[in-house]
Motif scaffolding. Structure first.
Motif, PDB file in Angstrom:
ATOM      1  N   ASN A 153      -5.779 -13.811  20.329  1.00 24.18           N
ATOM      2  CA  ASN A 153      -7.661 -14.074  19.781  1.00 24.18           C
ATOM      3  C   ASN A 153      -7.076 -15.201  18.936  1.00 24.18           C
ATOM      4  OD1 ASN A 153      -9.408 -15.402  19.005  1.00 24.18           O
ATOM      5  ND2 ASN A 153     -10.939 -14.112  20.409  1.00 24.18           N
ATOM      6  N   PHE A 154      -7.256 -17.089  19.569  1.00 20.08           N
ATOM      7  CA  PHE A 154      -6.967 -17.803  18.567  1.00 20.08           C
ATOM      8  C   PHE A 154      -8.075 -18.182  18.067  1.00 20.08           C
ATOM      9  CE2 PHE A 154      -3.066 -19.171  21.486  1.00 20.08           C
ATOM     10  CZ  PHE A 154      -1.739 -18.919  20.034  1.00 20.08           C
ATOM     11  N   GLU A 155      -9.064 -18.317  18.651  1.00 21.82           N
ATOM     12  CA  GLU A 155     -10.595 -18.167  17.824  1.00 21.82           C
ATOM     13  C   GLU A 155     -10.686 -18.017  16.987  1.00 21.82           C
ATOM     14  OE1 GLU A 155     -14.679 -20.290  19.328  1.00 21.82           O
ATOM     15  OE2 GLU A 155     -13.801 -18.565  20.561  1.00 21.82           O
ATOM     16  N   ASN A 156     -10.883 -17.089  16.756  1.00 23.58           N
ATOM     17  CA  ASN A 156     -10.848 -16.170  15.580  1.00 23.58           C
ATOM     18  C   ASN A 156      -9.854 -16.350  14.490  1.00 23.58           C
ATOM     19  OD1 ASN A 156      -8.673 -14.668  16.050  1.00 23.58           O
ATOM     20  ND2 ASN A 156      -9.578 -13.142  16.355  1.00 23.58           N
ATOM     21  N   ARG A 157      -8.760 -16.884  14.547  1.00 23.06           N
ATOM     22  CA  ARG A 157      -8.061 -17.795  13.247  1.00 23.06           C
ATOM     23  C   ARG A 157      -8.747 -18.554  12.659  1.00 23.06           C
ATOM     24  NH1 ARG A 157      -5.773 -13.949  16.055  1.00 23.06           N
ATOM     25  NH2 ARG A 157      -4.679 -12.246  14.806  1.00 23.06           N
ATOM     26  N   LEU A 201      -6.674 -22.205  26.598  1.00 25.12           N
ATOM     27  CA  LEU A 201      -6.274 -21.408  25.783  1.00 25.12           C
ATOM     28  C   LEU A 201      -7.316 -19.863  25.256  1.00 25.12           C
ATOM     29  CD1 LEU A 201      -6.215 -24.511  23.563  1.00 25.12           C
ATOM     30  CD2 LEU A 201      -3.964 -23.372  24.536  1.00 25.12           C
ATOM     31  N   ASN A 202      -7.800 -19.467  26.102  1.00 26.23           N
ATOM     32  CA  ASN A 202      -8.483 -18.087  25.768  1.00 26.23           C
ATOM     33  C   ASN A 202      -7.356 -16.996  26.369  1.00 26.23           C
ATOM     34  OD1 ASN A 202      -9.391 -15.750  26.593  1.00 26.23           O
ATOM     35  ND2 ASN A 202     -11.777 -16.851  26.623  1.00 26.23           N
ATOM     36  N   ILE A 203      -6.699 -16.472  25.337  1.00 26.50           N
ATOM     37  CA  ILE A 203      -5.653 -15.128  25.326  1.00 26.50           C
ATOM     38  C   ILE A 203      -5.644 -14.323  26.379  1.00 26.50           C
ATOM     39  CG2 ILE A 203      -3.912 -13.535  24.712  1.00 26.50           C
ATOM     40  CD1 ILE A 203      -4.266 -15.787  22.061  1.00 26.50           C
ATOM     41  N   GLU A 204      -7.303 -13.689  26.719  1.00 25.61           N
ATOM     42  CA  GLU A 204      -8.152 -12.782  26.685  1.00 25.61           C
ATOM     43  C   GLU A 204      -8.407 -12.619  28.407  1.00 25.61           C
ATOM     44  OE1 GLU A 204     -11.543 -10.174  27.635  1.00 25.61           O
ATOM     45  OE2 GLU A 204     -11.429 -11.061  25.473  1.00 25.61           O
ATOM     46  N   ALA A 205      -8.746 -14.126  28.561  1.00 28.12           N
ATOM     47  CA  ALA A 205      -8.504 -14.906  29.773  1.00 28.12           C
ATOM     48  C   ALA A 205      -6.660 -14.571  31.025  1.00 28.12           C
ATOM     49  CB  ALA A 205      -9.410 -16.055  30.054  1.00 28.12           C
ATOM     50  N   ALA A 206      -6.075 -14.853  29.996  1.00 30.36           N
ATOM     51  CA  ALA A 206      -5.041 -15.373  30.496  1.00 30.36           C
ATOM     52  C   ALA A 206      -4.498 -14.463  30.667  1.00 30.36           C
ATOM     53  CB  ALA A 206      -4.138 -16.561  29.125  1.00 30.36           C
ATOM     54  N   ILE A 207      -3.791 -13.291  29.932  1.00 33.56           N
ATOM     55  CA  ILE A 207      -3.806 -12.112  30.354  1.00 33.56           C
ATOM     56  C   ILE A 207      -3.748 -10.802  31.928  1.00 33.56           C
ATOM     57  CG2 ILE A 207      -5.034 -10.790  28.538  1.00 33.56           C
ATOM     58  CD1 ILE A 207      -1.497  -9.473  28.040  1.00 33.56           C
ATOM     59  N   LYS A 208      -5.877 -11.707  31.649  1.00 34.11           N
ATOM     60  CA  LYS A 208      -6.043 -11.036  33.254  1.00 34.11           C
ATOM     61  C   LYS A 208      -5.309 -11.342  34.203  1.00 34.11           C
ATOM     62  CE  LYS A 208     -10.553  -9.536  30.858  1.00 34.11           C
ATOM     63  NZ  LYS A 208     -11.623  -9.067  30.984  1.00 34.11           N
TER      64      LYS A 208
END
Length: 284
Positions: A153-157, A201-208
């Motif tokens: 996750n990028f946002e929580n950083r 830039l949503n990693i969760e959506a991308a990997i799915k």
């Protein structure tokens, strides 16, 4: 083995990218493996050169590079003399950089009959893992994806709402580099770029939505990126392969500088697992 260091990829309207290539003149059907370094990282960090040599010896064309805004320069690629560039880095620029390196790799080795330019694996370490995941979800040139101690996750950083508010007011926030002791700036444009491109830039959506083979590797002693992030990636994409590396920290028990001639047992195991994965999953 052929080792080409500090190749400069010039770009008309963007900062240049510094690239290394490790490959064999004798082996055939070499997979291209592109390595993305992490936050405050660089292509020559620690044991990455020894790791690159091991990949090349075992049949890969290994490419590693410095992200254009990582703070290094063409003259000094290891430390961070260009803090202005570092402060102006963002995830969108890193995705563009990776795209440029993939294109360069295919063009550079198009006439080399020992290298398979249509079999590209991307490895991302830490923040570079997030970049590798995002790129793999949209780029059909990538055949296999490997993450090392990747973020999920990028946002929580970015920190709390209050911290982001202060950042906006001041225009810049600083992070201390433990090795060089530099105060490394992040300009507020970093957050603005993220918000403007939040969906992509949503990693969760991308990997799915990734359909290519994925190998997720993470050390159980990682104090920089919690092992729960690797488990989250695997949960979001159950077709991925998750392997926990025992007794391994965030950099698989290496450090910078690395003055030994060998890899740690943990990083050597990582290389062997990646090579096995690539060999099994490769398209021929």
């Amino acid at each position: 083995m052929t080792i080409e260091k500090n190749i400069i990829l010039e770009r008309e309207t963007k900062k240049p990218i510094l690239i290394d290539a490790f490959y064999s003149e004798n082996l055939t059907n070499q997979t291209i493996v592109i390595f993305c370094h992490g936050y405050k990282g660089f292509k020559d960090w620690g044991a990455w050169n020894i790791m690159a040599e091991m990949f090349a010896q075992l049949g890969c064309c290994f490419i590693k590079f410095n992200f254009s805004h990582n703070g290094g320069t063409m003259e000094n690629p290891i430390d961070f003399p260009d803090l202005e560039a570092f402060g102006n880095n963002n995830y969108s620029k890193e995705l563009e950089d990776l795209d440029a390196v993939i294109t360069w790799s295919q063009n550079r080795f198009a006439s080399n009959k020992t290298i398979n330019i249509n079999n590209i694996s991307v490895i991302g370490h830490s923040r570079g893992g997030g970049i590798a995941i995002l790129k793999s979800s949209i780029d059909t040139r990538i055949a296999q994806l490997i993450t090392l101690a990747s973020v999920s996750n990028f946002e929580n950083r970015f920190g709390t709402e209050e911290a982001i508010k202060t950042w906006k007011e001041e225009g810049v926030k600083y992070v201390v580099n433990g090795r060089t002791k530099q105060q490394m700036p992040h300009y507020y444009q970093f957050f603005e770029d993220f918000k403007a491109n939040e969906n992509s830039l949503n990693i969760e959506a991308a990997i799915k939505q990734i359909e290519i083979p994925i190998l997720i590797l993470h050390g159980d002693k990682d104090s920089s990126v919690n092992i729960s992030e690797a488990k989250a990636l695997h949960q979001w994409q159950p077709n991925s392969q998750l392997t926990i590396v025992e007794n391994a920290d965030h950099v698989f028990n290496t450090k910078h500088p690395w003055d030994k001639k060998d890899l740690t047992n943990e990083l050597k195991l990582v290389v062997e697992m990646i090579l096995k994965f690539i060999t099994e999953k490769s398209v021929h």
